[in-house]
Design an enzyme around this catalytic site. Structure first.
Site, short mmCIF file in Angstrom:
data_model
loop_
_atom_site.label_atom_id
_atom_site.label_comp_id
_atom_site.label_asym_id
_atom_site.label_seq_id
_atom_site.Cartn_x
_atom_site.Cartn_y
_atom_site.Cartn_z
N TRP A 75 0.80 -1.26 -0.06
CA TRP A 75 0.07 0.01 -0.02
C TRP A 75 0.69 1.23 0.00
O TRP A 75 0.35 2.41 -0.05
CB TRP A 75 -0.92 -0.09 1.22
CG TRP A 75 -0.09 -0.22 2.49
CD1 TRP A 75 0.59 0.42 3.27
CD2 TRP A 75 0.23 -1.67 3.19
NE1 TRP A 75 1.09 0.01 4.43
CE2 TRP A 75 0.69 -1.41 4.05
CE3 TRP A 75 -0.75 -2.88 2.79
CZ2 TRP A 75 1.02 -2.55 5.05
CZ3 TRP A 75 -0.19 -4.01 3.67
CH2 TRP A 75 0.76 -3.67 4.62
N GLU A 89 -4.85 1.34 6.63
CA GLU A 89 -4.70 1.82 7.76
C GLU A 89 -5.76 1.02 8.53
O GLU A 89 -5.57 0.92 9.58
CB GLU A 89 -4.97 3.39 7.87
CG GLU A 89 -3.61 4.14 7.32
CD GLU A 89 -2.44 3.99 8.01
OE1 GLU A 89 -2.59 3.33 9.06
OE2 GLU A 89 -1.39 4.02 7.57
N THR A 123 -3.01 -4.60 14.06
CA THR A 123 -2.70 -5.93 13.30
C THR A 123 -1.44 -5.66 12.68
O THR A 123 -1.01 -4.48 12.14
CB THR A 123 -3.81 -5.98 12.42
OG1 THR A 123 -5.12 -5.93 13.15
CG2 THR A 123 -3.81 -7.46 11.62
N TYR A 129 -11.64 -8.07 14.67
CA TYR A 129 -12.21 -6.70 15.04
C TYR A 129 -13.32 -6.48 13.83
O TYR A 129 -12.84 -5.59 12.89
CB TYR A 129 -10.98 -5.69 14.94
CG TYR A 129 -10.36 -5.75 16.51
CD1 TYR A 129 -11.12 -6.13 17.82
CD2 TYR A 129 -9.07 -5.48 16.63
CE1 TYR A 129 -10.60 -5.86 18.97
CE2 TYR A 129 -8.43 -5.34 17.83
CZ TYR A 129 -9.11 -5.92 19.09
OH TYR A 129 -8.63 -5.89 20.34
N TYR A 157 -5.47 8.59 15.08
CA TYR A 157 -4.59 7.98 14.37
C TYR A 157 -4.99 8.29 12.89
O TYR A 157 -4.09 8.44 12.02
CB TYR A 157 -4.09 6.94 15.00
CG TYR A 157 -3.40 6.24 13.71
CD1 TYR A 157 -1.90 6.67 13.67
CD2 TYR A 157 -3.75 5.10 12.96
CE1 TYR A 157 -1.23 5.93 12.68
CE2 TYR A 157 -3.13 4.78 12.04
CZ TYR A 157 -1.64 5.06 11.94
OH TYR A 157 -1.12 4.57 10.91
N ASP A 187 0.34 6.44 16.87
CA ASP A 187 -0.37 5.02 17.18
C ASP A 187 0.79 4.50 18.16
O ASP A 187 1.43 4.97 18.99
CB ASP A 187 0.18 4.18 15.90
CG ASP A 187 1.53 3.75 15.46
OD1 ASP A 187 2.21 4.71 15.91
OD2 ASP A 187 1.79 2.92 14.70
N CYS A 205 13.10 0.74 17.71
CA CYS A 205 12.58 1.03 18.90
C CYS A 205 11.43 0.04 19.32
O CYS A 205 10.20 0.40 19.48
CB CYS A 205 12.27 2.12 19.09
SG CYS A 205 12.14 3.22 20.65
N CYS A 252 19.84 2.98 15.73
CA CYS A 252 18.96 4.01 15.92
C CYS A 252 19.28 5.58 15.20
O CYS A 252 20.60 5.93 15.96
CB CYS A 252 18.25 4.15 17.30
SG CYS A 252 17.05 5.51 17.45
#
Length: 354
Positions: A24, A37, A43, A82, A120, A138, A192, A203
């Site tokens: 996507w 999204e 998920t 969901y 979000y 998120d 992270c 990082c």
DNA sequence: AACCCGGGGAT
DNA sequence: ATCCCAGGGTT
């Protein structure tokens, strides 16, 4: 004294060099961003990939989504969980057809009003699809920012999420805000990380990270303990005549709303109680056979199941009381059955209908 | 603010 | 066995 103000450049550079290739991503199509999204809510990326491909082939645009029959919609979502996500997305698609001529609004507040689009997702669509400079916070972003700023607040609390959104709103670049948001999420997903040791050596913004400076990465984010799951004992029935098996539709509200299931009863029932249920349905049991136990864990409840195969005399009407007698192949094509029943649904495929 | 809503991979 | 995932809706 705002360490967030300095993360932009190194973060964006790291993202350009390390971003994953996703189906996507870089499609320049707001519908792609939207569907992905919604699927990605709670998920994992790897779980979403095959569902996304199939969904876009079947429903390539907002109009197709708006017109899709609910049964097909649930079938496309079967196993993702969901399930209200997809019903809400369809409601939103229908509203987009009626109010916005089939185009997702290029406006954070209007996106935010659509069913299934919260802070979000509105931020993600606005920034990624439309280059609007708004945050998209998120679980990844909450973890990264709570570490960078050593924010000790409980990230499950609305107040803490709001605070982090506001902090980001002030530092989000006007150029490529979508890449900035995706970079923060990507950093959270691969560097992270939520499980296990953070990979601070890799990082790009470790020099601006307060938690890293103090050797306290693993002390963040703070999160209140969840309450333990309730246990529900259930008796699952695989009711079969000579050619078909019984399923039924679940209620339209609550857990697994509107999906199909094997008939089942609360509690671990004795044979006599199973016979009573069958009598109420005016079914004539020829034999009842225990077919094993299974456990299924949802996010907030556990099912401890005991299954029985019930062989009944031939049923003439496929629609019988609350039951639907279907051939096993039909369930695979038409009826969305949640994975909680996999153990007993698989029992059907093993050609035990005789 | 607290609770409900799936399923699965990583540790 | 536990955590938590590119969260949102309802009460």
């Amino acid at each position: 004294m705002n360490s967030l103000r300095q993360i932009g450049e190194p973060l964006m550079k790291w993202y350009q060099e390390n971003k994953r290739v996703l189906p996507w991503r870089d499609q320049n199509n707001a519908y792609y961003t939207w569907v992905s999204e919604i699927m990605l809510q709670q998920t994992r990326v790897e779980a979403v990939k095959p569902y996304f491909q199939r969904f876009m082939e079947e429903l390539p645009d907002i109009e197709a989504l708006a017109r899709c029959p609910e049964e097909k919609l649930l079938k496309l979502w079967e196993g993702l969980g969901y399930y209200n996500r997809v019903r809400n997305m369809q409601k939103a698609a229908q509203e987009v057809m009626e109010k916005y001529g089939g185009q997702l609004p290029r406006n954070y507040e209007l996106l935010r009003e659509l069913k299934g689009i919260g802070n979000y997702t509105a931020g993600a669509i606005a920034s990624i699809a439309y280059e609007i400079a708004v945050p998209a916070v998120d679980g990844n972003v909450l973890r990264v920012i709570s570490r960078v700023t050593e924010n000790g607040g409980d990230i499950r609390k609305q107040s803490v999420k709001r605070q982090i959104e506001e902090e980001l709103r002030e530092v989000i670049p006007r150029e490529k805000p979508g890449d900035f948001n995706q970079a923060l999420m990507e950093l959270g997903a691969v560097i992270c990380v939520p499980n296990g040791q953070a990979k601070c050596q890799l990082c790009p913004i470790r020099e601006f990270c307060q938690a890293h400076a103090h050797g306290r990465e693993m002390d963040y984010p703070k999160k209140a303990a969840k309450k333990p799951r309730a246990v529900q004992k259930k008796t699952i029935l695989v009711i079969q005549d000579d050619r078909s098996v019984a399923i039924r539709r679940r209620p339209s509200r609550g857990l697994l709303a509107g999906l199909y299931e094997l008939p089942n009863l609360d509690g671990w029932l004795a044979q006599e109680e199973i016979l009573k249920y069958l009598r109420e349905l005016e079914l004539e049991p020829l034999r009842i056979l225990p077919i094993g136990e299974a456990k299924h864990v949802f996010s907030h409840v556990e099912w401890w199941m005991r299954g029985y195969q019930v062989r009944v005399a031939s049923v003439e009407q496929p629609l019988w009381k609350e039951l639907i007698f279907v051939k096993p192949e039909e369930t695979a094509e038409q009826y969305a059955i949640p994975s909680a029943f996999d153990v007993y649904a698989n029992y059907l495929k093993e050609e035990k209908i005789r």
